[in-house]
Design a protein around this motif. Sequence first.
Motif, mmCIF file in Angstrom:
data_model
loop_
_atom_site.group_PDB
_atom_site.id
_atom_site.type_symbol
_atom_site.label_atom_id
_atom_site.label_comp_id
_atom_site.label_asym_id
_atom_site.label_seq_id
_atom_site.Cartn_x
_atom_site.Cartn_y
_atom_site.Cartn_z
ATOM 1 N N GLU A 75 0.809 -1.218 0.000
ATOM 2 C CA GLU A 75 0.000 0.000 0.000
ATOM 3 C C GLU A 75 0.845 1.273 0.000
ATOM 4 O OE1 GLU A 75 -3.858 -1.678 2.518
ATOM 5 O OE2 GLU A 75 -2.120 -0.897 3.623
ATOM 6 N N ILE A 76 2.170 1.112 0.075
ATOM 7 C CA ILE A 76 3.079 2.255 0.144
ATOM 8 C C ILE A 76 3.824 2.418 -1.176
ATOM 9 C CG2 ILE A 76 5.143 3.196 1.272
ATOM 10 C CD1 ILE A 76 4.293 1.639 3.786
ATOM 11 N N SER A 77 3.913 3.648 -1.661
ATOM 12 C CA SER A 77 4.710 3.911 -2.862
ATOM 13 C C SER A 77 5.218 5.341 -2.820
ATOM 14 C CB SER A 77 3.893 3.639 -4.131
ATOM 15 O OG SER A 77 4.758 3.552 -5.260
ATOM 16 N N LEU A 78 5.669 5.831 -3.963
ATOM 17 C CA LEU A 78 6.403 7.085 -4.018
ATOM 18 C C LEU A 78 6.053 7.835 -5.289
ATOM 19 C CD1 LEU A 78 8.788 8.663 -2.646
ATOM 20 C CD2 LEU A 78 10.333 7.215 -3.983
ATOM 21 N N VAL A 79 5.866 9.149 -5.164
ATOM 22 C CA VAL A 79 5.638 9.994 -6.339
ATOM 23 C C VAL A 79 6.693 11.105 -6.338
ATOM 24 C CG1 VAL A 79 3.172 9.519 -6.590
ATOM 25 C CG2 VAL A 79 3.916 11.346 -5.052
ATOM 26 N N GLY A 80 6.459 12.193 -7.071
ATOM 27 C CA GLY A 80 7.394 13.298 -7.090
ATOM 28 C C GLY A 80 8.616 13.029 -7.945
ATOM 29 N N SER A 81 9.634 13.873 -7.778
ATOM 30 C CA SER A 81 10.837 13.756 -8.617
ATOM 31 C C SER A 81 11.587 12.455 -8.366
ATOM 32 C CB SER A 81 11.767 14.948 -8.373
ATOM 33 O OG SER A 81 12.177 15.013 -7.025
ATOM 34 N N PHE A 106 3.514 7.991 -0.324
ATOM 35 C CA PHE A 106 2.075 7.942 -0.107
ATOM 36 C C PHE A 106 1.669 6.532 0.284
ATOM 37 C CE2 PHE A 106 2.267 6.695 -4.602
ATOM 38 C CZ PHE A 106 1.305 5.697 -4.697
ATOM 39 N N VAL A 107 0.535 6.446 0.973
ATOM 40 C CA VAL A 107 -0.020 5.165 1.385
ATOM 41 C C VAL A 107 -1.509 5.164 1.078
ATOM 42 C CG1 VAL A 107 -0.316 5.996 3.754
ATOM 43 C CG2 VAL A 107 -0.336 3.544 3.309
ATOM 44 N N ILE A 108 -1.998 4.057 0.576
ATOM 45 C CA ILE A 108 -3.426 3.874 0.323
ATOM 46 C C ILE A 108 -3.966 2.988 1.433
ATOM 47 C CG2 ILE A 108 -5.180 3.187 -1.352
ATOM 48 C CD1 ILE A 108 -3.305 5.244 -2.518
ATOM 49 N N SER A 109 -4.724 3.547 2.363
ATOM 50 C CA SER A 109 -5.168 2.752 3.503
ATOM 51 C C SER A 109 -6.503 3.254 4.046
ATOM 52 C CB SER A 109 -4.103 2.790 4.610
ATOM 53 O OG SER A 109 -4.563 2.133 5.763
ATOM 54 N N GLN A 110 -7.497 2.396 4.025
ATOM 55 C CA GLN A 110 -8.799 2.742 4.591
ATOM 56 C C GLN A 110 -8.778 2.719 6.110
ATOM 57 O OE1 GLN A 110 -11.578 -0.015 2.782
ATOM 58 N NE2 GLN A 110 -11.828 1.266 0.964
ATOM 59 N N SER A 111 -7.743 2.105 6.688
ATOM 60 C CA SER A 111 -7.648 2.072 8.147
ATOM 61 C C SER A 111 -6.842 3.258 8.685
ATOM 62 C CB SER A 111 -7.003 0.756 8.603
ATOM 63 O OG SER A 111 -5.703 0.600 8.059
ATOM 64 N N LEU A 112 -5.755 3.629 8.008
ATOM 65 C CA LEU A 112 -4.918 4.731 8.481
ATOM 66 C C LEU A 112 -5.532 6.089 8.162
ATOM 67 C CD1 LEU A 112 -2.249 5.622 9.795
ATOM 68 C CD2 LEU A 112 -1.195 5.511 7.519
ATOM 69 N N PHE A 113 -6.195 6.198 7.028
ATOM 70 C CA PHE A 113 -6.748 7.494 6.597
ATOM 71 C C PHE A 113 -7.648 8.137 7.658
ATOM 72 C CE2 PHE A 113 -10.175 9.870 4.415
ATOM 73 C CZ PHE A 113 -9.416 10.923 3.921
ATOM 74 N N PRO A 114 -8.642 7.435 8.222
ATOM 75 C CA PRO A 114 -9.505 8.084 9.221
ATOM 76 C C PRO A 114 -8.758 8.480 10.488
ATOM 77 C CG PRO A 114 -10.012 5.749 9.065
ATOM 78 C CD PRO A 114 -9.113 6.066 7.923
ATOM 79 N N ILE A 154 -9.461 16.459 2.865
ATOM 80 C CA ILE A 154 -10.247 15.325 3.368
ATOM 81 C C ILE A 154 -11.414 15.039 2.430
ATOM 82 C CG2 ILE A 154 -11.749 14.541 5.243
ATOM 83 C CD1 ILE A 154 -9.947 16.066 7.187
ATOM 84 N N GLU A 155 -12.054 16.080 1.948
ATOM 85 C CA GLU A 155 -13.187 15.906 1.037
ATOM 86 C C GLU A 155 -12.760 15.233 -0.258
ATOM 87 O OE1 GLU A 155 -14.959 19.690 0.441
ATOM 88 O OE2 GLU A 155 -15.725 19.859 2.505
ATOM 89 N N ARG A 156 -11.494 15.423 -0.639
ATOM 90 C CA ARG A 156 -10.980 14.814 -1.865
ATOM 91 C C ARG A 156 -10.353 13.442 -1.626
ATOM 92 N NH1 ARG A 156 -7.747 20.076 -3.640
ATOM 93 N NH2 ARG A 156 -6.504 18.615 -4.855
ATOM 94 N N GLY A 157 -10.415 12.980 -0.371
ATOM 95 C CA GLY A 157 -9.992 11.612 -0.077
ATOM 96 C C GLY A 157 -8.530 11.432 0.260
ATOM 97 N N SER A 205 -8.348 5.641 -0.900
ATOM 98 C CA SER A 205 -8.563 4.642 -1.944
ATOM 99 C C SER A 205 -7.673 4.936 -3.145
ATOM 100 C CB SER A 205 -10.033 4.639 -2.393
ATOM 101 O OG SER A 205 -10.337 5.855 -3.073
ATOM 102 N N TRP A 206 -7.524 3.943 -4.016
ATOM 103 C CA TRP A 206 -6.760 4.156 -5.247
ATOM 104 C C TRP A 206 -7.482 5.133 -6.170
ATOM 105 C CZ3 TRP A 206 -1.880 3.195 -6.116
ATOM 106 C CH2 TRP A 206 -1.239 2.214 -5.356
ATOM 107 N N THR A 207 -8.799 5.164 -6.102
ATOM 108 C CA THR A 207 -9.552 6.109 -6.928
ATOM 109 C C THR A 207 -9.202 7.549 -6.554
ATOM 110 O OG1 THR A 207 -11.394 4.564 -7.206
ATOM 111 C CG2 THR A 207 -11.851 6.893 -7.594
ATOM 112 N N SER A 208 -9.105 7.831 -5.259
ATOM 113 C CA SER A 208 -8.728 9.174 -4.810
ATOM 114 C C SER A 208 -7.314 9.518 -5.268
ATOM 115 C CB SER A 208 -8.821 9.277 -3.281
ATOM 116 O OG SER A 208 -10.154 9.127 -2.847
#
Length: 226
Positions: A75-81, A106-114, A154-157, A205-208
């Motif tokens: 669920e962990i990856s990297l963006v940017g330069s 960045f991390v995609i996590s439904q448990s950590l996000f909230p 937050i509204e944008r996920g 989510s990955w969609t966000s």
Amino acid sequence: MKPFEFAPSLNEITDRYPASDQLLEALDTSGYSDRVAIARQWLSEGVPSAFQHCPAVFESLRFWLALKLGVKAKEISLVGSARLGWSLAPRKMGKPFDRESDLDLFVISQSLFPLICEDFCRWNSDYVNGRISPENKNEAEYWRDNSRRGSGLIERGFMDAKLIPTRGGYDRQNIHNTMWELVEKLKATVTEPKIRKASLRCYDSWTSFEDQISRTLKNAAQSRLN
């Protein structure tokens, strides 16, 4: 039988780390689905450019960070330069990754996000209602901007952990210290890329993630044309 459809400009991008001119040119004629394809294939998967000569280090970093955050390494990856080898940020467009660059994790996590959102909202409520105050002019400017930006994110996920102050006990996931420790561990690793600091963004989510990266790519294309 209909063939698979894709933007012709994407067919020109064959390298794992495309040059800035090549990718930005493809973005000139891209639509939302094309930008999502770039987000998936070039900006979230595979070994990032900064770790291309030491992919095992990146995998070890993900495993360590996953244990710290209570998430899965996948669920962990990297963006940017550090991902492409150059920056997509409007003010730093095309700037190569170097020793002064950051790791934008960045991390995609439904448990950590909230949990991160709850920490931010708790601080923001205390700040807005005067239960906690900035200690100096610089902190006042940061807090004002962080308060304004946070609710919209937050509204944008997603949420940037750096918007939560380091003092006051609001960072209950201890992400600030974890990012500091990550940088120090990289400094102690012989084959590591040299970096200035690290930050973490959490998506629900990955969609966000795809939606936000699509916005980034669209802004990059518009910035190039202006």
